[in-house]
Design an enzyme around this catalytic site. Structure first.
Site, short mmCIF file in Angstrom:
data_model
loop_
_atom_site.label_atom_id
_atom_site.label_comp_id
_atom_site.label_asym_id
_atom_site.label_seq_id
_atom_site.Cartn_x
_atom_site.Cartn_y
_atom_site.Cartn_z
CG HIS A 15 20.29 46.03 63.49
ND1 HIS A 15 21.40 45.78 62.71
CD2 HIS A 15 19.24 45.66 62.72
CE1 HIS A 15 21.05 45.28 61.55
NE2 HIS A 15 19.75 45.20 61.52
CB CYS A 34 18.82 48.54 57.73
SG CYS A 34 18.66 46.83 57.21
CG HIS A 40 15.12 46.56 61.19
ND1 HIS A 40 16.03 47.60 61.19
CD2 HIS A 40 15.75 45.52 60.60
CE1 HIS A 40 17.15 47.21 60.61
NE2 HIS A 40 17.02 45.94 60.24
CG HIS A 42 17.48 41.07 61.31
ND1 HIS A 42 16.91 40.98 60.06
CD2 HIS A 42 18.06 42.30 61.36
CE1 HIS A 42 17.13 42.10 59.39
NE2 HIS A 42 17.83 42.92 60.16
CG ASP A 80 17.60 35.97 72.86
OD1 ASP A 80 17.19 36.13 71.69
OD2 ASP A 80 16.98 35.30 73.71
CG HIS A 81 14.27 38.64 73.22
ND1 HIS A 81 14.70 37.34 73.09
CD2 HIS A 81 13.03 38.68 72.70
CE1 HIS A 81 13.75 36.62 72.53
NE2 HIS A 81 12.72 37.41 72.27
CD GLU A 127 20.93 41.65 58.94
OE1 GLU A 127 22.05 41.97 59.37
OE2 GLU A 127 20.28 42.34 58.16
#
Length: 138
Positions: A15, A34, A40, A42, A80-81, A127
Site C-alpha cells: 500500500h 508509508c 511498500h 507488510h 493477499d499479494h 501491520e
C-alpha cells in the site's frame, strides 16, 4: 454461557498512504516511509474474534474451519499479494488503506455471514510487530 472464539489468518499486501490534494512534502511529513511512491508491503496478521452461545449439540460457537474459510474468501484471498491502492478490493475508492480503515471494512465484509448464535466481537489487524489496530463494532 458466553464464549469468545478467535481465528488468525495472514496475508501480504502493498500500500501507499498518500493524500493527492497535499504536497509531496506534506505527504512525506505525515506518512513518512508509508508515502513511498513505489509503495511498500507488510506481512499482515488478522485475528477475528466472535462471541456468543455455543450450539448445544456441537458445542461450537462456529466451526473454526468454516470461520477460516469465510476469512479467506471475504478478506485474505482478496488482499493477499495485492496492491491495496490499485487492485480491486472492498475498500471504497479514495479510502486510504490504513490499518484503522482496514479493520472497519473487514468487519463490514464478515458480519453478514455469521451464524445467528454469534456476532463479531473484535477484528484485529497487525501491520508490523509493533503496530496493530482493533475494531469492536462501535
Amino acid at each position: 454461557m458466553l464464549v469468545y472464539l478467535s481465528r488468525k489468518e495472514s496475508f501480504n499486501a502493498a500500500h501507499q498512504l498518500w493524500v493527492p490534494s497535499w504536497s509531496d512534502e506534506k505527504n512525506f511529513e505525515i506518512f513518512g516511509k508509508c508515502a513511498n511512491k513505489n509503495f511498500h508491503g507488510h506481512n499482515y496478521e488478522l485475528w477475528v474474534t466472535l462471541k456468543g452461545k455455543p450450539d448445544p449439540v456441537t458445542g461450537f460457537l462456529m466451526d473454526a474451519k468454516v470461520l477460516a474459510k469465510l476469512m479467506r474468501e471475504k478478506v485474505t484471498d482478496i488482499l493477499d499479494h495485492s496492491n491495496m491502492n490499485m487492485d480491486p478490493n472492498f475498500l471504497p475508492e479514495g479510502v486510504l488503506p490504513t490499518t484503522e480503515n482496514l479493520v472497519y471494512y473487514i468487519w463490514q465484509e464478515l458480519a453478514p455471514f455469521l451464524p445467528d448464535n454469534c456476532q463479531l466481537h473484535c477484528v484485529k489487524l497487525q501491520e508490523t510487530p509493533k503496530i496493530y489496530c482493533e475494531y469492536f463494532g462501535e
